[in-house]
Design a protein around this motif. Structure first.
Motif, mmCIF file in Angstrom:
data_model
loop_
_atom_site.group_PDB
_atom_site.id
_atom_site.type_symbol
_atom_site.label_atom_id
_atom_site.label_comp_id
_atom_site.label_asym_id
_atom_site.label_seq_id
_atom_site.Cartn_x
_atom_site.Cartn_y
_atom_site.Cartn_z
ATOM 1 N N VAL A 191 0.803 -1.223 0.000
ATOM 2 C CA VAL A 191 0.000 0.000 0.000
ATOM 3 C C VAL A 191 0.840 1.280 0.000
ATOM 4 C CG1 VAL A 191 -0.430 0.300 2.503
ATOM 5 C CG2 VAL A 191 -2.191 0.925 0.834
ATOM 6 N N THR A 192 1.964 1.289 0.715
ATOM 7 C CA THR A 192 2.750 2.528 0.797
ATOM 8 C C THR A 192 3.327 2.905 -0.571
ATOM 9 O OG1 THR A 192 4.684 1.227 1.404
ATOM 10 C CG2 THR A 192 3.424 2.220 3.216
ATOM 11 N N ARG A 193 3.849 1.902 -1.277
ATOM 12 C CA ARG A 193 4.460 2.184 -2.597
ATOM 13 C C ARG A 193 3.380 2.485 -3.622
ATOM 14 N NH1 ARG A 193 9.283 1.102 -5.612
ATOM 15 N NH2 ARG A 193 9.393 3.013 -6.840
ATOM 16 N N LYS A 194 2.235 1.804 -3.455
ATOM 17 C CA LYS A 194 1.126 2.080 -4.368
ATOM 18 C C LYS A 194 0.744 3.554 -4.223
ATOM 19 C CE LYS A 194 -3.510 0.328 -5.433
ATOM 20 N NZ LYS A 194 -4.543 -0.653 -5.079
ATOM 21 N N ILE A 195 0.728 4.034 -2.982
ATOM 22 C CA ILE A 195 0.368 5.434 -2.746
ATOM 23 C C ILE A 195 1.467 6.363 -3.273
ATOM 24 C CG2 ILE A 195 -0.090 7.195 -0.985
ATOM 25 C CD1 ILE A 195 -1.351 4.926 0.752
ATOM 26 N N SER A 196 2.723 6.114 -2.907
ATOM 27 C CA SER A 196 3.776 7.076 -3.306
ATOM 28 C C SER A 196 3.917 7.138 -4.823
ATOM 29 C CB SER A 196 5.111 6.756 -2.627
ATOM 30 O OG SER A 196 5.624 5.520 -3.059
ATOM 31 N N SER A 197 3.801 5.994 -5.502
ATOM 32 C CA SER A 197 3.959 6.046 -6.969
ATOM 33 C C SER A 197 2.731 6.695 -7.605
ATOM 34 C CB SER A 197 4.231 4.660 -7.554
ATOM 35 O OG SER A 197 3.095 3.863 -7.438
ATOM 36 N N SER A 198 1.546 6.448 -7.047
ATOM 37 C CA SER A 198 0.335 7.076 -7.616
ATOM 38 C C SER A 198 0.356 8.586 -7.394
ATOM 39 C CB SER A 198 -0.922 6.484 -6.985
ATOM 40 O OG SER A 198 -1.002 5.123 -7.264
ATOM 41 N N VAL A 199 0.798 9.001 -6.226
ATOM 42 C CA VAL A 199 0.894 10.436 -5.948
ATOM 43 C C VAL A 199 1.804 11.099 -6.997
ATOM 44 C CG1 VAL A 199 1.944 12.100 -4.347
ATOM 45 C CG2 VAL A 199 0.345 10.396 -3.492
ATOM 46 N N ALA A 200 2.930 10.454 -7.266
ATOM 47 C CA ALA A 200 3.865 11.017 -8.252
ATOM 48 C C ALA A 200 3.215 11.085 -9.628
ATOM 49 C CB ALA A 200 5.136 10.164 -8.294
ATOM 50 N N ARG A 201 2.527 10.020 -10.016
ATOM 51 C CA ARG A 201 1.906 9.986 -11.355
ATOM 52 C C ARG A 201 0.756 10.981 -11.454
ATOM 53 N NH1 ARG A 201 3.125 5.868 -14.609
ATOM 54 N NH2 ARG A 201 1.005 5.715 -15.424
ATOM 55 N N ILE A 202 0.014 11.170 -10.365
ATOM 56 C CA ILE A 202 -1.075 12.167 -10.374
ATOM 57 C C ILE A 202 -0.471 13.564 -10.519
ATOM 58 C CG2 ILE A 202 -2.880 13.241 -8.935
ATOM 59 C CD1 ILE A 202 -3.453 10.359 -7.831
ATOM 60 N N LYS A 203 0.573 13.806 -9.760
ATOM 61 C CA LYS A 203 1.240 15.114 -9.815
ATOM 62 C C LYS A 203 1.730 15.422 -11.239
ATOM 63 C CE LYS A 203 3.416 18.733 -8.098
ATOM 64 N NZ LYS A 203 2.700 19.864 -7.504
ATOM 65 N N LEU A 204 2.222 14.391 -11.918
ATOM 66 C CA LEU A 204 2.785 14.597 -13.259
ATOM 67 C C LEU A 204 1.730 14.465 -14.362
ATOM 68 C CD1 LEU A 204 6.061 12.546 -12.676
ATOM 69 C CD2 LEU A 204 5.891 15.035 -12.858
ATOM 70 N N GLY A 205 0.459 14.333 -13.968
ATOM 71 C CA GLY A 205 -0.623 14.265 -14.956
ATOM 72 C C GLY A 205 -0.707 12.932 -15.682
ATOM 73 N N MET A 206 -0.137 11.882 -15.094
ATOM 74 C CA MET A 206 -0.133 10.570 -15.766
ATOM 75 C C MET A 206 -1.240 9.658 -15.239
ATOM 76 S SD MET A 206 3.929 10.303 -15.287
ATOM 77 C CE MET A 206 4.329 8.719 -15.932
ATOM 78 N N GLN A 207 -1.929 10.071 -14.201
ATOM 79 C CA GLN A 207 -2.960 9.252 -13.555
ATOM 80 C C GLN A 207 -3.959 10.202 -12.900
ATOM 81 O OE1 GLN A 207 -1.130 6.139 -11.084
ATOM 82 N NE2 GLN A 207 -2.874 6.165 -9.698
#
Ligand code: NAP
Ligand code: F7E
Length: 327
Positions: A191-207
């Protein structure tokens, strides 16, 4: 030069431990399964000093052969099916690798033995998942186990086998009851990595969205880099024993979400996060919080990275990584 054999070398802890032992002057050998494991290339590119040995925790003869070849002073058994969610759908495989794998390794050590005056020392990666539906708060080495998943049950088996082989045959076998530990090398299924990678992708407009399961669970999260030191310290003691390794703090998933989204400057996590039934488990571990005072006193171990620093480390790492991937 001391020699260490690590099972689970391609996993999060295997990588941290290999790095740590290499810096301590060890010759580091990693057991790798499969005939052409795709993880071998990236692993050796990052850690060229690791020497790969072929073997599988479900194959007794391969463990005997690996020990005979390496002649290790220390064995760290980190290999496992470690994802709790998958252990519900692949309970037999999990029991075989995560549970029986420990017994095979202990038997292999007993058979090969190691040098007479310098017998092999063994570390078993036990888990706070063994406490499951917790009997007391915080959990110590003496707290009764009540596992809530096939993974937890398999770890209880491995833990008791380790204690039993120590008591029956005098093996220098220690069990580290480690609470959740995370970091930039964590697998994306957790869950932690799922969150940190999703946060990054959301920030970069990829998700756009992040779908999770139960947000109410509480975990005692530490940093993997701190936790592998404890594994090594256990094997440096004259007497083998069992130790809880934890931070003594517990946090809800929502607290991780809040810090992670804030760290990326995205504001309120509720705007992005939804829930999906597929990520709920048949039985949940609601709350974990460990008491590591025995390890602190006997091993002199103490965690260095706290919860906010851990979240920030993971989010910053994934922001850089996803930005590089996007180029
Ligand atoms: P991980 O990233 O999931 O790594 C698991 C490792 O086990 C991988 O290298 C995997 O190899 C290997 N493996 C799987 N099946 C195997 C088999 N049949 N034979 C040999 N190796 C096999 O796990 P981790 O987070 O580093 O955790 C390390 C150990 O600590 C595990 O035993 C885990 O259960 C335990 N633990 C972890 C935590 C935590 O919070 N991280 C807490 C308590 C205990 P492939 O990559 O080739 O599949
Ligand atoms: O789940 C909840 C989930 O998969 C943590 C392993 O290293 O630590 C790890 O096991 C919590 C659970 O780790 C999602 O239901 C909500 O309550 O990150 P996790 P874990 O199950 O605690 C122990 C100590 C080990 O020994 C294990 O090997 O988060 N959760 N939504 C979710 N979890 C995941 N994975 N994905 C979600 O979408």
């Amino acid at each position: 030069m001391p020699r260490a054999l690590i099972t689970g070398i391609t996993g999060q802890d295997g990588q941290h431990l290999a790095e740590f032992l290499h810096e301590k002057g060890y010759e580091v050998f990693g057991l790798m399964k499969g005939q052409n494991n795709p993880k071998i290339g990236p692993l050796l590119a990052e850690f060229p000093y690791i020497r790969i040995v072929s073997g599988d925790l479900t194959d007794f003869a391969s463990l005997v052969a690996a020990i005979r070849t390496v002649q290790p002073n220390e064995i760290y058994n980190l290999g496992a099916i470690s994802f709790v969610a998958i252990s519900f759908t692949q309970a037999e495989l999990t029991s075989n690798v995560t549970g029986l794998g420990v017994l095979r390794m202990l038997e292999a050590i007993r058979l090969v033995g190691g040098e007479k005056d310098n017998p092999i020392r063994f570390y078993q990666a036990s888990s706070s998942e063994m406490y499951g539906k917790v009997r007391e708060i915080p959990q110590t080495e003496l707290t009764a186990f009540h596992p809530r998943s096939p993974y937890g049950v398999a770890k209880v088996f491995g833990h008791h086998m380790t204690v039993n082989y120590r008591e029956s045959y005098g093996l220098h076998a220690s069990s580290g009851i480690l609470f959740n530990h995370e970091g930039p090398r964590r697998g994306y299924e957790f869950v932690t990595r799922k969150i940190s990678s999703s946060v990054a992708r959301i920030k970069l407009g990829m998700q756009d969205k992040l779908l999770l399961g139960n947000l109410a669970a509480k975990r005692d999260w530490g940093y993997a880099g701190d936790y592998v030191k404890a594994m090594w310290l256990m094997l440096q003691q004259d007497k083998p024993d069992d130790y809880v390794i934890a931070t003594g703090e517990t946090h809800e998933i929502t607290e991780f979400l809040q810090l992670a989204f804030e760290c990326a400057g995205l504001g309120d996590w509720r705007k992005y996060v939804g829930q999906d039934k597929q990520y709920f488990r048949p039985a949940e571990v609601d709350l974990l919080v460990g008491d590591a005072s025995k390890a602190e006193k006997t091993l002199g171990w103490k965690r260095e990275v706290d919860f906010p620093a851990l979240v920030e480390m993971m989010v910053r790492h994934d922001l850089d990584l996803e930005a590089k991937r996007a180029k």
